[in-house]
Write a protein that holds these residues in place. Sequence first.
Motif, PDB file in Angstrom:
ATOM      1  N   GLN A 219       0.893  -1.222   0.017  1.00 52.71           N
ATOM      2  CA  GLN A 219      -0.182  -0.065  -0.017  1.00 52.71           C
ATOM      3  C   GLN A 219       0.953   1.380  -0.001  1.00 52.71           C
ATOM      4  O   GLN A 219       2.121   1.278   0.438  1.00 52.71           O
ATOM      5  CB  GLN A 219      -0.995   0.053   1.218  1.00 52.71           C
ATOM      6  CG  GLN A 219      -1.992   0.964   1.140  1.00 52.71           C
ATOM      7  CD  GLN A 219      -3.046   0.765   2.116  1.00 52.71           C
ATOM      8  OE1 GLN A 219      -2.756   0.241   3.400  1.00 52.71           O
ATOM      9  NE2 GLN A 219      -4.325   1.333   1.933  1.00 52.71           N
TER      10      GLN A 219
ATOM     11  N   ALA B 193      -0.856  -2.382   5.721  1.00 49.29           N
ATOM     12  CA  ALA B 193      -1.612  -1.017   5.358  1.00 49.29           C
ATOM     13  C   ALA B 193      -0.953  -0.240   5.851  1.00 49.29           C
ATOM     14  O   ALA B 193       0.002  -0.200   6.892  1.00 49.29           O
ATOM     15  CB  ALA B 193      -2.910  -1.410   5.939  1.00 49.29           C
TER      16      ALA B 193
ATOM     17  N   ASN C  53      -4.819  -6.106   9.132  1.00 54.30           N
ATOM     18  CA  ASN C  53      -4.926  -6.043   7.487  1.00 54.30           C
ATOM     19  C   ASN C  53      -4.947  -4.655   7.161  1.00 54.30           C
ATOM     20  O   ASN C  53      -4.672  -4.388   6.154  1.00 54.30           O
ATOM     21  CB  ASN C  53      -5.740  -6.940   6.884  1.00 54.30           C
ATOM     22  CG  ASN C  53      -5.519  -8.447   7.112  1.00 54.30           C
ATOM     23  OD1 ASN C  53      -4.369  -8.732   7.018  1.00 54.30           O
ATOM     24  ND2 ASN C  53      -6.688  -9.378   7.178  1.00 54.30           N
ATOM     25  N   ALA C  54      -5.796  -3.892   7.920  1.00 51.91           N
ATOM     26  CA  ALA C  54      -5.988  -2.353   7.681  1.00 51.91           C
ATOM     27  C   ALA C  54      -6.285  -1.425   8.745  1.00 51.91           C
ATOM     28  O   ALA C  54      -6.210  -1.927   9.839  1.00 51.91           O
ATOM     29  CB  ALA C  54      -7.244  -2.600   6.817  1.00 51.91           C
TER      30      ALA C  54
ATOM     31  N   SER D 103      -7.426   2.839   9.311  1.00 52.45           N
ATOM     32  CA  SER D 103      -8.017   4.006   8.682  1.00 52.45           C
ATOM     33  C   SER D 103      -8.290   4.804   9.798  1.00 52.45           C
ATOM     34  O   SER D 103      -8.885   4.686  10.750  1.00 52.45           O
ATOM     35  CB  SER D 103      -9.219   3.754   7.851  1.00 52.45           C
ATOM     36  OG  SER D 103      -9.885   4.877   7.756  1.00 52.45           O
TER      37      SER D 103
ATOM     38  N   ASP E 110     -10.125  -4.728   4.647  1.00 51.55           N
ATOM     39  CA  ASP E 110      -9.868  -3.378   4.603  1.00 51.55           C
ATOM     40  C   ASP E 110     -11.006  -2.532   5.609  1.00 51.55           C
ATOM     41  O   ASP E 110     -12.227  -3.230   5.434  1.00 51.55           O
ATOM     42  CB  ASP E 110     -10.031  -2.703   3.119  1.00 51.55           C
ATOM     43  CG  ASP E 110      -9.399  -1.362   2.983  1.00 51.55           C
ATOM     44  OD1 ASP E 110      -9.808  -0.782   1.977  1.00 51.55           O
ATOM     45  OD2 ASP E 110      -8.578  -0.893   3.622  1.00 51.55           O
TER      46      ASP E 110
ATOM     47  N   ARG F 231     -11.143  -4.165  -1.060  1.00 54.84           N
ATOM     48  CA  ARG F 231     -11.107  -2.681  -0.552  1.00 54.84           C
ATOM     49  C   ARG F 231     -12.380  -1.919  -0.523  1.00 54.84           C
ATOM     50  O   ARG F 231     -13.398  -2.288  -1.266  1.00 54.84           O
ATOM     51  CB  ARG F 231     -10.030  -2.064  -1.747  1.00 54.84           C
ATOM     52  CG  ARG F 231      -9.318  -0.798  -1.509  1.00 54.84           C
ATOM     53  CD  ARG F 231      -8.156  -0.933  -2.042  1.00 54.84           C
ATOM     54  NE  ARG F 231      -7.535   0.593  -1.370  1.00 54.84           N
ATOM     55  CZ  ARG F 231      -6.722   0.492  -0.462  1.00 54.84           C
ATOM     56  NH1 ARG F 231      -6.236  -0.500   0.278  1.00 54.84           N
ATOM     57  NH2 ARG F 231      -6.046   1.597  -0.106  1.00 54.84           N
TER      58      ARG F 231
END
Lengths: 1205, 297
Positions: free
Chosen positions: B58, B104, B149-150, B152, B212, B259
Amino acid sequence: MAKVRDIQRTAAFAWAPDASSFIATGTQAGAVSADFSDNTQLELWDLDLAGDPQAELSPITAVNTDSRFYDIAWGGVTKERPRGIIAGGLENGNALISQTKEHNGAIKALQFNHFSPNILATAGVQGELHIWNLENMQNTFRLGNKAARADDFDCLDWNKKVPHIVVTGGNGGFLTVWDVKQKRESLTLNNWGRKPASAVVWHPEQQTKLITAVPDDNEPVILVWDLKNSNAPERILRGHNGGVLSLSWCKQDPDLLLSCGKDNRTICWNPNTGEMLGEFPVVTNWTFKTSFNPRNPSYSATSSYDGKIVVRSLQNTNPTTTADASQSADADDFFSQASNAQASSFTLKQSPRWLKRPAGATFGFGGKLVSFSNPGAKQNIVKLSTVNLDSGVTAATEHFEKAVQEGNLVSICDEKAENAKTDEEKSEWKLLRALFENDTKAKVIEYLGFKAEDITPAEPATPSEEKEVDAGAVDDAASKSHRLSTFFGAAGDDSDNFLADLSIQSSQTARTNNPFKIYTGEESDAERDITKALVLGRFDKAVDVALAEDRMTDALMLAICGGEKCIERVKAAYFTKMAKGPNYLRLLASITGKNLWDVVHNADLSNWQEVMVALCTYAEDKEFGDLCETLGDRLEEEYRLDDNKELRRHASLCYLAGSKLHKVINIWITELHESEQAGLQESSDDSTFSVHARSLQQFIEKVTVFRQATKFVDEDKNAPSGWKLSALYEKYNEYADVVAAHGQLSIAEKYLDLLPKDYPAASAARERIRQATQKVSTSTTTAQARKTHPLTQPYGRAPVGVPAPGPQIPSQTGPYQPIQPVQPTQPTQPTPAQNSYQHRQSYAPPNPSQGYSSASPYAQNTMQPQTSGNYGAYNKVGYTPGISAQPTRPPFVPPPPKPSTGTANWNDTPEVVRPQRRPPSAAPVPSTSPFPGAPPAQSPQQTAPWGAPPPKATPPPPPKGALPPNRAQSPAIKPQSPGFSAPSYGAPPTQPNPYAPPPQAPPATGRYTPQPTAPAIGSPASPGATRPLGQGIPPPPQGTFAGRTGPPPSGPQYAPPPQFNQASAPSPYAPVVAPNPYAPPPTAQGAPNPYAPPPPGPHAPPMARPGSQQAAAPPPKPATPPPPPQPKHPKGDRTHIPSQYMPIFEILSSEMEKVKARAPPAFARQVQDTEKRLNILFDHLNNEEVLSEGTLEQMMTLSRGKLMT
Amino acid sequence: MTQLSNLHEDMIHDCALDYYGKRLATCSSDKTIKIFEIDGQNHRLIETLRGHDGPVWQVSWAHPKFGNILASASYDGKVLIWREQQGQFVKLAEHANHHASVNAVHWAPHELGAILAAASSDGKVSVMELKDDGSWDTKIFSAHTIGCNAVSWAPATQAGSLVSTSGVSSNAVRRFVTGGSDNLVKIWTYNPELGTYTVDTTLDGHTDWVRDVAWAPSILPKSYIASASQDKSVIIWTADSPNGPWNKKVLQMDAVVWRVSWSLSGNVLAVSGGDNKVTLWKETLKGEWEKVSSVEE
């Protein structure tokens, strides 16, 4: 790989099938724990991978079993058993769960079906393969038959793709693929030469592929088979040093394969490429089981006989930390070092598939979306797109933007107004639209609903008691919202203040301090209307309303603002209203209305002075007269009634002021009578007549002065009858008579001229006078007449009365005659005039018959005296000698100076060829006809006279005699002319003489010659210029002569132009020619001089001319024959051309102009000549002489005709 | 629509547009990052960044006020920070805080400063802050047991307010959401006392790995979190207030969802699946989500 955990057991294990990291272990069969304990347990371990890696793990639970395990399987996750079920394959052949005993021997391997968690397959010794259905424990069946296999099954694996396929392998070297549904073998695979298979795994994704492990130490290989070709393996993985005991193929990534074996190693392979990816740290004893965590294949566990089950992760990107940890702990321990030597830094280089993101999309600024995908091997795509997030927004935005760009916002406004949901919005949009119009303010008014048409004045109503609201100083003009108490309440003083304050106009910044209401709500309709009109700016309407309401003062105020029209209206209304008011108002009304008639007609006469003054002050010029007249009329009438002389005086004043002659006349006549009466009564010495005369004189004086003062133009002059001034005419007539009786003929004539043409009484008188005052030149009539000649002559009226005979020969004008010093015979003729005259004289004799005898006498008579400037006399004088000298002289009967143009006039029409002239004494005549052509009738003599202007010394002519043939000159002329001319001209242009003498011969020449010769050019022209055209030549010529002949051969001679023209012609020549070469012309004809030639030259022609004149009535317009009688009017004067013949003048002069403009230089002379002749004609026209009516008519036709073409 | 093909030699794993939408960064299994200049239909390769030992999973652009900065996360367990200097991208920093693949990396809202969060397969999350003096401050903590994994970040301003205060004010929230291989979605908040981040909420709903997570930029008063999972579903988690109860809405997809990405105005969600399809989703007035369109392949 990082060692994540280890479990201190030598056990078979199984991963928990769910996400939790649990391991179930069962004491391994065939292994003895260090303490030789006999415990056989099934234990559950929580790996607690998140926790401290160093912590010691202890089992969560433990279940005792009676036998050791060969294998554990944990599966069967169902709804009822979310954590699955553990099945253990025991040494004693039990499948532990519930103790079920089916197998006869040990169960070596067991596995739950991947697809149906209730199905369990167990495989054991003696080839027993049982399929269990956990839900139906009773129902197990055995695949295969007992006897078929003798070897044990060591491993089994359910196909990962096809639910009912299971493969078993054993040390017999055969792999059997069973179809459970059909309960039979599908395939048998020879494990590469019947090698035993210790482990078998199906490909996670491809159902026909499988891998087998060979536990043979000699060939510890891993075989990758594709059952499509079961003859040989696809690949052989070599790497182990010892027999391979266990395999685990990563479910999530077929590229990952774990294997472990007797060489104590666990190796990770990529079975598809055959590449050895790495290996776990080596342990100290056989590793007999390895397995990927089914959920998270980054973890795997391996159990070995060294008493540990080690759980490892695939990656160890930061090996230092763990390595350090372990190293530091056992730094000095060889064994630990040895064992940890490979606390390896193995990390899987190849990224496992489960991490590889194959596609994605992210938003970017500006509504952009970027997305990527990997549709195939070696194929990757990135897409950029713009995302339309909210279509409604975009559509509206676009629509609006388009409209803005097109400039079409008006339609948008309309649209919005249409679609507006609330009234407020609607009106807003409407107003917005209105702003687009150029006339915003008007639109706003319209929008607000104010229309001027709505205002109609109501019937006059009684004014309301309510005070008006003065929409004066408004703070915020358009705002009705200013609601304040009526300022103009009953309080009067307040209003004063207000008005005073009014001057302090509220400005923009001054806030409300004089609040008031525009609409109080109590005012009348009219007031409202007025207010409305004011607001709209329609003062006219406001005025209407105010008038209707009889609010005069207000109306006046409004009108002041409203402009002219309003003011007029109000004025009218006011005056009407105030009709009963003071009289000055009436006067004012009239004045402002510009209508003085009312005053004039209606005002009382006792105030006539005021009226008069008013008229003087206010009346316009054109009306003034009439107004005065009217006033005067009234006064007069009054007077008649009253017989008040005062009134009459006043009346006459009015008339005088108004220039109304006809009215005044009447009064004056009356006065005249009165004065006469009075005079008569005044006994004095005068006779009645004289009294009368005196009175008349006074009267006339008054009138004349008046006329001069006011520049009175008698319009009636040409009217045939019905004259306003008839009374005046009478008086004029009378006066003229009186004056004439006293010998002042010219005065008389003057006055007669003032009379209309058709006045009966006048014409006779005029005629008479005219006759009487005619130039002697042509007419040698009465001596008396002659006597007067000298006097009259100057006027060019030579022989007044002379030419009794016949037509009025344009009495040559005085100048004429004199010029004719008909010298030839008299050497003493200095003056051409005389010459000419003499000429004439000379002619005369020869033509006594012509009646010129008189002329001769004249000549004789006057000759002597004539020497200089005695025109009149000259003529005569001239004649005599001339006559004598040239007997042949054509009788220039009309000696009169005619065409005094002398030489110059060679071409002139025999001016005024008075018939009289004709008579011709042949000889003498010539001179008289200045008009060569004109009087052809006149007989050659005329011409002669022409040439005659003998005075013009046409000296040469005679000698020349050779007069240009143009004129048939009378031979007579010739001789004379020169003679004549010479003397006459003396100084000047002898040339002209040619004309002079011409009477006989020369005259003609005389006349012409000038032309041809140089001098001729100049002069001739003038006198003669117009000759050919012969018009009223006489006059002009004279003039010209006068002009030209500088050195007037005979000074005054030239006065009488016509003939003198000739003379003058000569004059120009004068310089050229010695003054008097001709003096002795007769004698020295030829001799004389130098001039002779020249003059002759010029004279010649002139001579000729005369001749020709006679003959030819020359070329050009034979206009007026007779000689230039004394022209009535000065040469060049055109104002008296009677209107009916005006066209002649106009046409001809225009033609002349054209010719003048275009003629090539070579013809200049002719042109000038022509012009001169024309001028002569015009003069005659002007003087109304010479040209007879018939001729004039002809001329008219001619000229018009000419014009037509 | 512009289509750029075969920019890399191997699979592309991520692409990101910068703050202005002019630059595009792509990363691939070929271990490189490529920067492109995008101008309408045209694209131009500016630079290829090499430095990773493994596939790059990423990339994330920082706010321009910090400069032209790009962060990349790779299988090699490293987070690399790149900065453009004089037209060239140079490696600004290298973070090797993880033991396993960093799956990520995400920059925090610029109001909070230059802060970066990274999620790794080793189950940990690291938060790195670039201080004004150029040094990095790193905090690492376990997030998901068997792999994260992600990650944000939440928008800096409180949900519901359009105006953002400058700098890090008391109103600014330091929150982020993570998704892990343990099928869980966790919301973390900075705990000033502990000096680290702690779990605020754990959102459970997936049955497989959460691949995601994405926190929507706040224009609307509500908070939205989207999570994409290997179980072929996307779950929208909404809360009316930042700490309020989270409601979930499941959007079922046809394939594994790899995603999720919110539009900058926060009202459209782009969902990318294993079948190489990208779909756009919008919320209706009733609170349902409907597919608006899809980007064709």
